[in-house]
Design a protein around this motif. Sequence first.
Motif, short mmCIF file in Angstrom:
data_model
loop_
_atom_site.label_atom_id
_atom_site.label_comp_id
_atom_site.label_asym_id
_atom_site.label_seq_id
_atom_site.Cartn_x
_atom_site.Cartn_y
_atom_site.Cartn_z
N ALA A 155 -32.05 23.75 12.94
CA ALA A 155 -30.93 22.73 12.80
C ALA A 155 -30.35 22.86 11.49
N ALA A 156 -31.47 23.06 10.58
CA ALA A 156 -30.92 23.25 9.12
C ALA A 156 -30.70 24.72 9.35
N ALA A 157 -31.17 25.41 9.77
CA ALA A 157 -31.12 27.15 9.45
C ALA A 157 -29.21 27.19 10.03
N ALA A 158 -29.20 26.54 10.97
CA ALA A 158 -27.86 26.38 11.79
C ALA A 158 -26.89 25.90 11.01
N LEU A 159 -27.33 25.31 10.61
CA LEU A 159 -25.93 24.27 9.21
C LEU A 159 -25.87 25.87 8.48
N LEU A 160 -26.76 26.53 7.84
CA LEU A 160 -26.72 26.92 6.62
C LEU A 160 -26.06 28.21 7.23
N SER A 161 -26.63 28.62 8.37
CA SER A 161 -25.42 29.27 8.43
C SER A 161 -24.35 29.84 8.68
N GLN A 191 -26.44 35.21 6.79
CA GLN A 191 -26.41 34.24 7.68
C GLN A 191 -27.17 35.06 8.52
N SER A 192 -27.98 36.21 8.65
CA SER A 192 -28.12 36.45 10.01
C SER A 192 -29.62 36.46 9.24
N VAL A 193 -30.51 35.96 7.93
CA VAL A 193 -31.64 35.66 7.38
C VAL A 193 -31.58 34.25 8.41
N ALA A 194 -30.58 33.71 9.03
CA ALA A 194 -30.34 32.15 9.12
C ALA A 194 -30.49 31.77 10.83
N TYR A 195 -30.51 33.28 11.51
CA TYR A 195 -29.49 33.67 12.31
C TYR A 195 -31.58 33.96 12.78
N ALA A 196 -31.96 35.24 12.14
CA ALA A 196 -33.01 35.46 12.71
C ALA A 196 -34.53 34.35 12.18
N LEU A 197 -34.07 33.22 11.58
CA LEU A 197 -35.53 32.01 11.88
C LEU A 197 -34.96 31.31 13.15
N ILE A 198 -33.90 31.62 13.15
CA ILE A 198 -33.57 31.11 14.34
C ILE A 198 -34.23 31.48 15.77
N TYR A 199 -33.75 32.36 16.20
CA TYR A 199 -34.61 33.48 17.08
C TYR A 199 -36.18 33.15 16.94
N TYR A 200 -36.71 33.18 15.75
CA TYR A 200 -37.76 32.85 15.46
C TYR A 200 -38.48 31.67 16.14
N ILE A 201 -37.93 31.02 15.85
CA ILE A 201 -38.47 29.91 15.80
C ILE A 201 -37.66 29.42 17.79
N LEU A 202 -37.26 30.14 18.26
CA LEU A 202 -36.24 29.69 19.47
C LEU A 202 -37.84 30.51 20.49
#
Lengths: 83, 121, 94
Positions: free
Chosen positions: A10-16, A39-50
């Motif tokens: 959630a924090a990474a999504a807000l940051l993106s 933004q790309s790095v934040a999305y990579a973290l989201i994909y990783y966590i999911l």
Amino acid sequence: MEVVPISIAAAAALLSVAATYLAVRSGDLLAAVVLSAVQSVAYALIYYILMAPDIALVYIPVSVGVLPAVTVLLIKKTERYEV
Amino acid sequence: MLDLALVVAGLALIAVGVFFDFVGAIGLLRLPNFFTRLHAATAGAIGGAVVPMIGASLVALGADYLGPARFFLAGAAFASSLLLMILAQAGSHAIARAAYLSREAPREPILHDALEEGGGG
Amino acid sequence: MDLEPLVSSVLAALIPAYVASFLLYVVRVVKGPTIPDRVLAVDALGYDLAAFMVVLSVFLKSPFMVVCGLALALWVYAFDIYVAKYLEAKEMGG
């Protein structure tokens, strides 16, 4: 213990969202490229966590590697500052 | 017993890495100009990324509840740390050289500019 | 002694400090007066995020997810080189 990864996502999504807004509003196109890399790095973290490391493994070279290369080349051929 | 020692050593290394990471972030935020922020960023990259990777490798070697794939995790983490130990310096040097040569960052608080006098570049 | 609760509790205590330092890096990316400042902050953010991915694959008990950290470290370095090349080529007139 289950709530920790979801809150990081959630924090990474807000940051993106914030990085995308600033990249759109920025007048310096090179700064916009750097902010879109955030933004790309934040999305990579989201994909990783999911739990989708295969998608993250394709997303990282395309979005951190190829897209800034093409965009920086384009800025070099044209102009750096917006009017 | 050896497993416990490996796990405790790895967790201690991860804690040291978190400390360096936080110090690097605060230094990057508080230092006055670009060439001093370079120091904080490199401390954050080496102390905050290489050290936790070695720590995670030790934890994975010790934690036997991860199954036999933990050796893969340990080897990949150690290889990443070795690669990052080379790449972080090279990237910081490249961006510092570009910022110096293109005068993108102000060179202002300077005592002696040996690179300008010696005709480097 | 059981190792799993020890590792999980210590890592769950350390992860918020990681996230806080990432937010501080992003503050420098947004504020940064010049382009090299921003690139330097993205550089440190990417390296630390790669280390965070390695730690998180221990925390989530899925060892094959460690490869993403390696890829992220390599491509953030490549991004660094692109911007450095752009700035330097503009100075030399190429």
